[in-house]
Design a protein around this motif. Structure first.
Motif, PDB file in Angstrom:
ATOM      1  N   GLY A  50       7.453   1.838  10.365  1.00 31.92           N
ATOM      2  CA  GLY A  50       7.041   0.777   9.042  1.00 31.92           C
ATOM      3  C   GLY A  50       5.915   1.155   8.448  1.00 31.92           C
ATOM      4  N   ILE A  51       5.167   2.775   8.596  1.00 33.59           N
ATOM      5  CA  ILE A  51       3.469   2.830   8.574  1.00 33.59           C
ATOM      6  C   ILE A  51       3.782   4.157   7.572  1.00 33.59           C
ATOM      7  CG2 ILE A  51       1.143   3.558   8.862  1.00 33.59           C
ATOM      8  CD1 ILE A  51       1.607   0.779   9.959  1.00 33.59           C
ATOM      9  N   THR A  52       3.816   3.959   5.723  1.00 33.58           N
ATOM     10  CA  THR A  52       3.334   4.504   4.948  1.00 33.58           C
ATOM     11  C   THR A  52       2.235   4.548   4.601  1.00 33.58           C
ATOM     12  OG1 THR A  52       5.330   3.466   3.889  1.00 33.58           O
ATOM     13  CG2 THR A  52       4.929   4.957   2.494  1.00 33.58           C
ATOM     14  N   ALA A  53       1.729   5.861   4.054  1.00 36.23           N
ATOM     15  CA  ALA A  53       0.752   6.440   3.821  1.00 36.23           C
ATOM     16  C   ALA A  53       0.225   7.611   2.923  1.00 36.23           C
ATOM     17  CB  ALA A  53      -0.005   7.236   5.241  1.00 36.23           C
ATOM     18  N   LEU A  54      -0.078   7.646   1.939  1.00 39.27           N
ATOM     19  CA  LEU A  54      -0.583   8.243   0.976  1.00 39.27           C
ATOM     20  C   LEU A  54      -1.157   9.422   1.305  1.00 39.27           C
ATOM     21  CD1 LEU A  54       0.221   6.538  -2.368  1.00 39.27           C
ATOM     22  CD2 LEU A  54       1.590   7.242  -1.000  1.00 39.27           C
ATOM     23  N   ILE A  55      -2.368  10.674   1.879  1.00 36.52           N
ATOM     24  CA  ILE A  55      -2.888  11.408   1.537  1.00 36.52           C
ATOM     25  C   ILE A  55      -2.388  12.392   0.513  1.00 36.52           C
ATOM     26  CG2 ILE A  55      -3.396  13.537   2.971  1.00 36.52           C
ATOM     27  CD1 ILE A  55      -1.029  12.849   5.538  1.00 36.52           C
ATOM     28  N   PHE A  56      -3.625  12.430   0.062  1.00 38.59           N
ATOM     29  CA  PHE A  56      -4.565  12.806  -1.239  1.00 38.59           C
ATOM     30  C   PHE A  56      -5.224  14.437  -0.506  1.00 38.59           C
ATOM     31  CE2 PHE A  56      -3.690   8.572  -2.746  1.00 38.59           C
ATOM     32  CZ  PHE A  56      -3.073   9.424  -3.536  1.00 38.59           C
ATOM     33  N   VAL A  57      -4.872  15.076  -0.973  1.00 33.87           N
ATOM     34  CA  VAL A  57      -5.177  16.745  -0.547  1.00 33.87           C
ATOM     35  C   VAL A  57      -5.715  17.331  -2.075  1.00 33.87           C
ATOM     36  CG1 VAL A  57      -5.105  18.547   0.471  1.00 33.87           C
ATOM     37  CG2 VAL A  57      -3.432  16.825   1.150  1.00 33.87           C
ATOM     38  N   THR A  58      -6.854  18.296  -1.620  1.00 33.53           N
ATOM     39  CA  THR A  58      -7.979  18.962  -1.748  1.00 33.53           C
ATOM     40  C   THR A  58      -7.592  20.196  -1.703  1.00 33.53           C
ATOM     41  OG1 THR A  58      -9.034  17.520  -2.927  1.00 33.53           O
ATOM     42  CG2 THR A  58      -9.949  20.470  -3.157  1.00 33.53           C
ATOM     43  N   THR A 100      -3.041  15.678 -10.801  1.00 34.97           N
ATOM     44  CA  THR A 100      -4.107  16.184 -11.386  1.00 34.97           C
ATOM     45  C   THR A 100      -4.666  15.276 -11.042  1.00 34.97           C
ATOM     46  OG1 THR A 100      -3.427  14.637 -13.698  1.00 34.97           O
ATOM     47  CG2 THR A 100      -3.191  16.965 -13.943  1.00 34.97           C
ATOM     48  N   GLY A 101      -6.090  15.383 -11.274  1.00 28.95           N
ATOM     49  CA  GLY A 101      -6.819  14.789 -11.465  1.00 28.95           C
ATOM     50  C   GLY A 101      -7.750  15.156  -9.791  1.00 28.95           C
ATOM     51  N   GLN A 102      -8.056  13.454  -9.455  1.00 27.55           N
ATOM     52  CA  GLN A 102     -10.266  14.846  -8.324  1.00 27.55           C
ATOM     53  C   GLN A 102      -9.043  15.604  -6.910  1.00 27.55           C
ATOM     54  OE1 GLN A 102     -11.597  11.225  -6.862  1.00 27.55           O
ATOM     55  NE2 GLN A 102     -12.524  12.430  -4.960  1.00 27.55           N
ATOM     56  N   HIS A 103      -8.013  15.251  -6.982  1.00 24.83           N
ATOM     57  CA  HIS A 103      -7.077  15.841  -5.570  1.00 24.83           C
ATOM     58  C   HIS A 103      -6.140  16.890  -6.842  1.00 24.83           C
ATOM     59  CE1 HIS A 103      -9.041  13.662  -2.844  1.00 24.83           C
ATOM     60  NE2 HIS A 103      -8.824  13.092  -3.411  1.00 24.83           N
ATOM     61  N   ALA A 161      -5.784  26.632   3.959  1.00 28.35           N
ATOM     62  CA  ALA A 161      -5.527  26.169   2.728  1.00 28.35           C
ATOM     63  C   ALA A 161      -5.674  24.617   1.991  1.00 28.35           C
ATOM     64  CB  ALA A 161      -4.348  26.459   2.068  1.00 28.35           C
ATOM     65  N   VAL A 162      -6.635  24.013   3.298  1.00 28.38           N
ATOM     66  CA  VAL A 162      -6.744  23.031   3.111  1.00 28.38           C
ATOM     67  C   VAL A 162      -8.214  22.415   2.999  1.00 28.38           C
ATOM     68  CG1 VAL A 162      -6.471  19.700   3.492  1.00 28.38           C
ATOM     69  CG2 VAL A 162      -4.742  21.872   3.927  1.00 28.38           C
ATOM     70  N   LYS A 163      -8.690  21.828   1.892  1.00 27.27           N
ATOM     71  CA  LYS A 163     -10.076  22.266   1.640  1.00 27.27           C
ATOM     72  C   LYS A 163     -10.333  20.792   2.098  1.00 27.27           C
ATOM     73  CE  LYS A 163     -13.914  22.593  -1.637  1.00 27.27           C
ATOM     74  NZ  LYS A 163     -14.200  23.351  -2.996  1.00 27.27           N
ATOM     75  N   ALA A 164      -9.992  19.305   1.785  1.00 26.71           N
ATOM     76  CA  ALA A 164     -10.417  17.863   2.041  1.00 26.71           C
ATOM     77  C   ALA A 164      -9.049  17.188   1.647  1.00 26.71           C
ATOM     78  CB  ALA A 164     -11.500  17.526   0.554  1.00 26.71           C
ATOM     79  N   THR A 165      -9.167  15.655   2.287  1.00 25.51           N
ATOM     80  CA  THR A 165      -8.153  14.890   2.401  1.00 25.51           C
ATOM     81  C   THR A 165      -8.595  13.208   2.290  1.00 25.51           C
ATOM     82  OG1 THR A 165      -8.358  14.605   4.841  1.00 25.51           O
ATOM     83  CG2 THR A 165      -6.528  16.123   3.878  1.00 25.51           C
ATOM     84  N   GLU A 166      -7.964  12.897   1.598  1.00 29.07           N
ATOM     85  CA  GLU A 166      -8.325  11.177   1.306  1.00 29.07           C
ATOM     86  C   GLU A 166      -6.994  10.289   1.642  1.00 29.07           C
ATOM     87  OE1 GLU A 166      -9.811   8.186  -1.755  1.00 29.07           O
ATOM     88  OE2 GLU A 166      -9.747   9.824  -2.562  1.00 29.07           O
ATOM     89  N   THR A 167      -7.044   9.984   3.052  1.00 30.14           N
ATOM     90  CA  THR A 167      -5.820   8.658   3.108  1.00 30.14           C
ATOM     91  C   THR A 167      -5.693   8.152   2.615  1.00 30.14           C
ATOM     92  OG1 THR A 167      -5.829  10.579   5.202  1.00 30.14           O
ATOM     93  CG2 THR A 167      -4.322   8.391   5.467  1.00 30.14           C
ATOM     94  N   VAL A 168      -4.516   7.242   2.397  1.00 26.82           N
ATOM     95  CA  VAL A 168      -4.499   5.802   1.329  1.00 26.82           C
ATOM     96  C   VAL A 168      -3.248   4.633   2.439  1.00 26.82           C
ATOM     97  CG1 VAL A 168      -3.954   3.889  -0.424  1.00 26.82           C
ATOM     98  CG2 VAL A 168      -6.156   6.098  -0.528  1.00 26.82           C
ATOM     99  N   PHE A 169      -3.539   3.497   3.111  1.00 26.07           N
ATOM    100  CA  PHE A 169      -2.305   3.243   3.278  1.00 26.07           C
ATOM    101  C   PHE A 169      -1.651   2.211   2.931  1.00 26.07           C
ATOM    102  CE2 PHE A 169      -4.314   4.270   6.983  1.00 26.07           C
ATOM    103  CZ  PHE A 169      -3.668   4.486   8.101  1.00 26.07           C
ATOM    104  N   ILE A 170       0.026   2.107   2.163  1.00 25.68           N
ATOM    105  CA  ILE A 170       0.309   1.244   1.670  1.00 25.68           C
ATOM    106  C   ILE A 170       0.511  -0.222   2.119  1.00 25.68           C
ATOM    107  CG2 ILE A 170       3.058   1.080   0.396  1.00 25.68           C
ATOM    108  CD1 ILE A 170       2.859   4.151   0.100  1.00 25.68           C
TER     109      ILE A 170
END
Length: 211
Positions: A85-93, A119-122, A149-158
């Protein structure tokens, strides 16, 4: 679709065996519209909905599959009912020299539902579905963060999935245009990105009044 919903690209295993370079016409689009509502519809019912013969419907459907316009049939599930039931978007650099490793590591993570290069920040967006927030946190901190390979992440919950369509078609946009145009004409609004030209005489008269 009991009669025509079959997976795979056919006996040859290669798409395009019937419709190489198939040009989609209005009838093909109508078939895709009907299948979007019910992928299990029978050939006879499909033909009736589209307004063509059963043989024509079957031939066109097979051509769509062989050409690759229809890739596969699958089921749409209720993720909450299945315990995710939990959905998240993880933006990866991503470290630019390590894309190959990033793709390989991602392929070994079955909890990843979707990933796109952006494209964009991530550099990439990953969608995951989990049973609770703690699982998302563990995945990000214990698994993603430990991939070189992962430099940074940002997580957003839907919070709420407002709209999810199986797919969209060019005909969807065409249907919406007359309604939107009529509303704009009635209100006098100018669509975003459009310009309204004022006649020279009208413009000069307005300037004289202001003066």
């Amino acid at each position: 679709m009991s009669e025509i919903s079959r997976n795979g690209a056919g006996a040859s295993g290669q798409p395009g065996r019937i419709g190489i370079g198939l040009e989609l016409d209005a009838v093909h689009m109508k078939i895709l519209e009907v299948l979007r509502e019910n992928g299990r519809i029978s050939v006879s019912a499909l033909a009736e909905r589209v307004g063509i013969s059963r043989a024509n419907a079957y031939t066109r459907f097979e051509a769509l599959r062989a050409d690759g316009a229809i890739k596969r049939f699958t089921a749409e599930i209720d993720h909450v009912r299945t315990g995710l039931g939990i959905t998240a978007l993880i933006f990866v650099t991503v470290r630019q020299q390590m894309w190959k490793q990033f793709r390989a590591e991602l392929a070994r993570m079955p909890e990843v539902e979707y990933c796109a290069i952006t494209t964009g920040q991530h550099d990439a967006m990953i969608q995951v579905r989990m049973s609770d927030v703690a699982e998302v946190h563990a995945m990000v901190t214990d698994r993603l963060a430990n991939i070189p390979a992962v430099k940074a992440t940002e997580t957003v919950f839907i919070l709420d999935e407002v709209l999810r369509r199986p797919y969209v078609l060019p005909s969807d946009r065409d249907k919406a245009r007359p309604v939107r145009r009529a509303a704009q004409e009635a209100s006098g609004d100018v669509p975003l990105g459009k310009m309204r030209f004022v006649g020279a005489a009208e413009g000069r008269a307005a300037l004289r009044k202001d003066g």
